[in-house]
Design a protein around this motif. Structure first.
Motif, PDB file in Angstrom:
ATOM      1  N   ILE A 102      -2.779   3.078  -6.128  1.00  0.00           N
ATOM      2  CA  ILE A 102      -3.714   2.747  -5.054  1.00  0.00           C
ATOM      3  C   ILE A 102      -5.157   3.028  -5.459  1.00  0.00           C
ATOM      4  O   ILE A 102      -6.085   2.356  -4.999  1.00  0.00           O
ATOM      5  CB  ILE A 102      -3.344   3.539  -3.770  1.00  0.00           C
ATOM      6  N   THR A 103      -5.380   4.011  -6.324  1.00  0.00           N
ATOM      7  CA  THR A 103      -6.754   4.318  -6.727  1.00  0.00           C
ATOM      8  C   THR A 103      -7.387   3.138  -7.456  1.00  0.00           C
ATOM      9  O   THR A 103      -8.573   2.835  -7.264  1.00  0.00           O
ATOM     10  CB  THR A 103      -6.785   5.571  -7.625  1.00  0.00           C
ATOM     11  N   ASN A 141     -11.748   1.554   2.146  1.00  0.00           N
ATOM     12  CA  ASN A 141     -10.773   2.646   2.272  1.00  0.00           C
ATOM     13  C   ASN A 141     -10.684   3.439   0.975  1.00  0.00           C
ATOM     14  O   ASN A 141     -10.687   2.859  -0.120  1.00  0.00           O
ATOM     15  CB  ASN A 141      -9.404   2.081   2.630  1.00  0.00           C
ATOM     16  N   SER A 159      -8.206   6.348  -0.693  1.00  0.00           N
ATOM     17  CA  SER A 159      -6.977   7.114  -0.589  1.00  0.00           C
ATOM     18  C   SER A 159      -7.256   8.598  -0.826  1.00  0.00           C
ATOM     19  O   SER A 159      -8.198   8.976  -1.526  1.00  0.00           O
ATOM     20  CB  SER A 159      -5.964   6.611  -1.621  1.00  0.00           C
ATOM     21  N   ARG A 160      -6.407   9.435  -0.268  1.00  0.00           N
ATOM     22  CA  ARG A 160      -6.516  10.877  -0.522  1.00  0.00           C
ATOM     23  C   ARG A 160      -6.340  11.186  -2.006  1.00  0.00           C
ATOM     24  O   ARG A 160      -6.802  12.225  -2.490  1.00  0.00           O
ATOM     25  CB  ARG A 160      -5.464  11.633   0.289  1.00  0.00           C
ATOM     26  N   LEU A 161      -5.674  10.286  -2.748  1.00  0.00           N
ATOM     27  CA  LEU A 161      -5.489  10.518  -4.178  1.00  0.00           C
ATOM     28  C   LEU A 161      -6.818  10.485  -4.926  1.00  0.00           C
ATOM     29  O   LEU A 161      -6.984  11.164  -5.937  1.00  0.00           O
ATOM     30  CB  LEU A 161      -4.536   9.474  -4.764  1.00  0.00           C
ATOM     31  N   ILE A 163       0.813  -1.221   0.000  1.00  0.00           N
ATOM     32  CA  ILE A 163       0.000   0.000   0.000  1.00  0.00           C
ATOM     33  C   ILE A 163       0.847   1.272   0.000  1.00  0.00           C
ATOM     34  O   ILE A 163       0.583   2.198  -0.785  1.00  0.00           O
ATOM     35  CB  ILE A 163      -0.987  -0.003   1.183  1.00  0.00           C
ATOM     36  N   PRO A 164       1.897   1.403   0.857  1.00  0.00           N
ATOM     37  CA  PRO A 164       2.710   2.633   0.796  1.00  0.00           C
ATOM     38  C   PRO A 164       3.313   2.885  -0.581  1.00  0.00           C
ATOM     39  O   PRO A 164       3.372   4.026  -1.047  1.00  0.00           O
ATOM     40  CB  PRO A 164       3.791   2.383   1.859  1.00  0.00           C
ATOM     41  N   ASP A 174      -8.119   0.390  -4.818  1.00  0.00           N
ATOM     42  CA  ASP A 174      -9.294   0.729  -4.001  1.00  0.00           C
ATOM     43  C   ASP A 174     -10.592   0.441  -4.754  1.00  0.00           C
ATOM     44  O   ASP A 174     -11.550  -0.092  -4.187  1.00  0.00           O
ATOM     45  CB  ASP A 174      -9.250   2.200  -3.593  1.00  0.00           C
ATOM     46  N   GLU A 197       0.563   4.053  -2.857  1.00  0.00           N
ATOM     47  CA  GLU A 197       0.214   5.436  -2.529  1.00  0.00           C
ATOM     48  C   GLU A 197       1.156   6.397  -3.237  1.00  0.00           C
ATOM     49  O   GLU A 197       0.757   7.445  -3.731  1.00  0.00           O
ATOM     50  CB  GLU A 197       0.283   5.662  -1.014  1.00  0.00           C
ATOM     51  N   ARG A 198       2.427   6.025  -3.307  1.00  0.00           N
ATOM     52  CA  ARG A 198       3.422   6.907  -3.916  1.00  0.00           C
ATOM     53  C   ARG A 198       3.301   6.939  -5.431  1.00  0.00           C
ATOM     54  O   ARG A 198       3.456   7.994  -6.044  1.00  0.00           O
ATOM     55  CB  ARG A 198       4.837   6.469  -3.507  1.00  0.00           C
TER      56      ARG A 198
END
Length: 499
Positions: free
Chosen positions: A301-302, A332, A334-336, A292-293, A305, A296-297
């Motif tokens: 992740i989108t 969940n 992500s902020r993205l 996941i990290p 999700d 995210e980078r």
């Protein structure tokens, strides 16, 4: 560039003087024809030749110095560049004892943003200030070079990881402030360190290792990162996962697991959280903290999700079609996602395709997303109008938790598990948890406690009126078939706000 030696300088001076004397002598004889002779003419030409020879030599020396500066010096700061660093570093490495030196790569976080916001002139001024600070702090014992922009290399005596880390952190703390005119800028330095061992590895390999550690330090909370075999293996695995992730998505390797949420007062399942696992073949399972990290980078992740959301919707559709009770499943986000155009449309199309009521999908946001994005209140209002439930994960892990209760249309808050870790040993923490629960209930917000693993924690939560929990005390995350089997043994109850 090699300097002219004293003997060469003396010889050059003698040639110049002889040439000048011959030139003057020959010129005088030409100007006064009565003194003309073949010897005077010869002296004239000899003097002119020597003078031209000296001029050519001096011009060549000046040109060579210019080429040297271009090849080995940084034009802005005057210190060495990467070419000189590698050549001189190789020489010093050969002369030094094993494990006595280390290469340090450093840069400034978000320096390009500083350049864009305040102009290149201020950026150059910061670089010059940092250069002076590095020279003042390490100059007597270090080889210092500027690679480009805000990126520097140092060759330092290695004083062990602890000593080297302390020195770099001290430099970063002492030079974190930059003030000019009406601007005050906080600088955060990132350091990658590679210890030079006693093997025959080329010096450039240690430079590369320090660079790798520096780039990784930029995305970690610790600004100093030492290159190691473990880091190299982790980065190798990251590259491997990035190479495989799109095919893995196409092959259905990202699988949703479901952790039930329980009403502790009745023992009934009242919901679930969909969590992702990466199933690499029949025997290799990646857990979220392993990928996941990274996703995210790199932004992947989108897609993961939405893959999990798709599986959660399919599970809910199966239960609805079978006439089984259906309770909300949280997924969940992500902020993205929140920065993507078309996010609302994609969400809506997903639930419509599965014919799942939006009220059975709880979109779970992390508290840190609110620290970075300013438009979430409007987005939250739009999501609520569609009918989705909204929750905040890890509530209490940041510094703006209480402000979220009043400014965002929340249905649920999930208490961070650190609350539970502290509550059993600290009376103050118990009071904080109790007041948060009471405040949320007064606002009609459901409270779920995460990470409940001990009976004492469950008893404490029930005493303060928090009935809903999620944790290993009740159930671990389960594959879809095992989760549905557990649901058949349990009478689920739809969650309502605790009163």
């Amino acid at each position: 560039m090699k300097r002219i030696t004293d003997n060469k300088f003396i010889l050059l001076s003698a040639l110049f003087c002889a040439g000048l004397f011959a030139l003057l002598w020959g010129t005088g004889m030409v100007l006064f024809p009565h003194a003309f002779s073949p010897l005077n003419l010869l002296l004239l030409f000899l003097g002119a030749f020597l003078a031209i020879l000296v001029a050519v030599f001096l011009f060549r020396q000046r040109f060579n110095r210019h080429l040297y500066r271009l090849a080995y010096a940084d034009l802005l700061t005057g210190i060495a560049n990467a070419n000189y660093f590698e050549e001189e570093g190789t020489r010093r490495r050969r002369a030094a004892a094993p494990h006595s030196l280390c290469v340090v790569s450093t840069d400034i976080s978000h320096f390009s943003t500083i350049n864009d916001s305040y102009g290149r002139q201020m950026g150059d001024d910061i670089i010059l200030q940092v250069t002076k600070a590095l020279q003042a702090t390490f100059g007597g014992e270090a080889l210092l070079a500027r690679v480009k922009a805000d990126h520097f290399l140092l060759l330092l005596p290695f004083s062990g990881e602890e000593g080297t880390r302390a020195a770099l952190l001290r430099f970063g703390a002492q030079n974190s402030d930059y003030a000019a005119a009406s601007h005050h800028i906080k600088l955060r330095f990132n350091f990658g360190v590679a210890e030079i061992g006693d093997d025959h590895t080329p010096f450039t390999a240690f430079v590369d290792a320090a660079e790798i550690a520096r780039r990784e330090a930029r995305i970690r909370p610790d600004p100093v990162l030492f290159f190691s075999g473990e880091l190299e293996e982790q980065l190798r695995q990251n590259r491997e996962m990035e190479d495989q992730m799109e095919q893995a998505l196409a092959d259905g390797e990202f699988v949703a697991y479901y952790q039930p949420k329980f009403n502790m007062a009745t023992g009934e399942i009242c919901g679930a959280e969909a969590l992702v696992r990466w199933q690499r073949g029949p025997s290799h399972l990646y857990y979220p903290d392993q990928f996941i990290p990274l996703f995210e980078r790199n932004g992947f992740i989108t897609e993961v999700d939405f893959c999990v959301l798709d599986q959660a919707c399919a599970l809910l559709r199966r239960r609805l079609d079978s006439g089984l009770p259906a309770f909300p499943i949280s997924v969940n986000q992500s902020r993205l996602h929140l920065q993507e155009e078309g996010y609302l449309q994609r969400l809506t199309e997903m639930v419509e395709r599965h014919r799942v009521p939006p009220g059975l999908i709880e979109l779970e946001l992390t508290e840190t997303a609110f620290n970075e994005l300013g438009h979430l209140e409007e987005l939250g209002r739009q999501l609520k109008e569609i009918g989705f439930l909204l929750s905040i994960d890890d509530f209490g892990s940041g510094y703006s938790s209480l402000s979220l209760l009043g400014g965002f249309p929340l249905d649920t808050i999930k208490l961070d598990r650190t609350f539970m870790d502290k509550a059993l040993s600290s009376s103050r923490s118990q009071i904080i948890v109790q007041k948060v629960v009471e405040l949320a209930h007064e606002m009609g917000i459901l409270v779920i406690s995460e990470g409940v693993e001990l009976p004492e924690q469950a008893r404490f939560l029930l005493q303060i009126g928090c009935q809903h929990a999620q944790g290993y005390l009740y159930a671990r995350p389960l594959p879809a078939d095992a989760f549905e089997a557990l649901c058949r043994q349990n009478t689920p109850a739809a969650p309502t706000a605790d009163k």
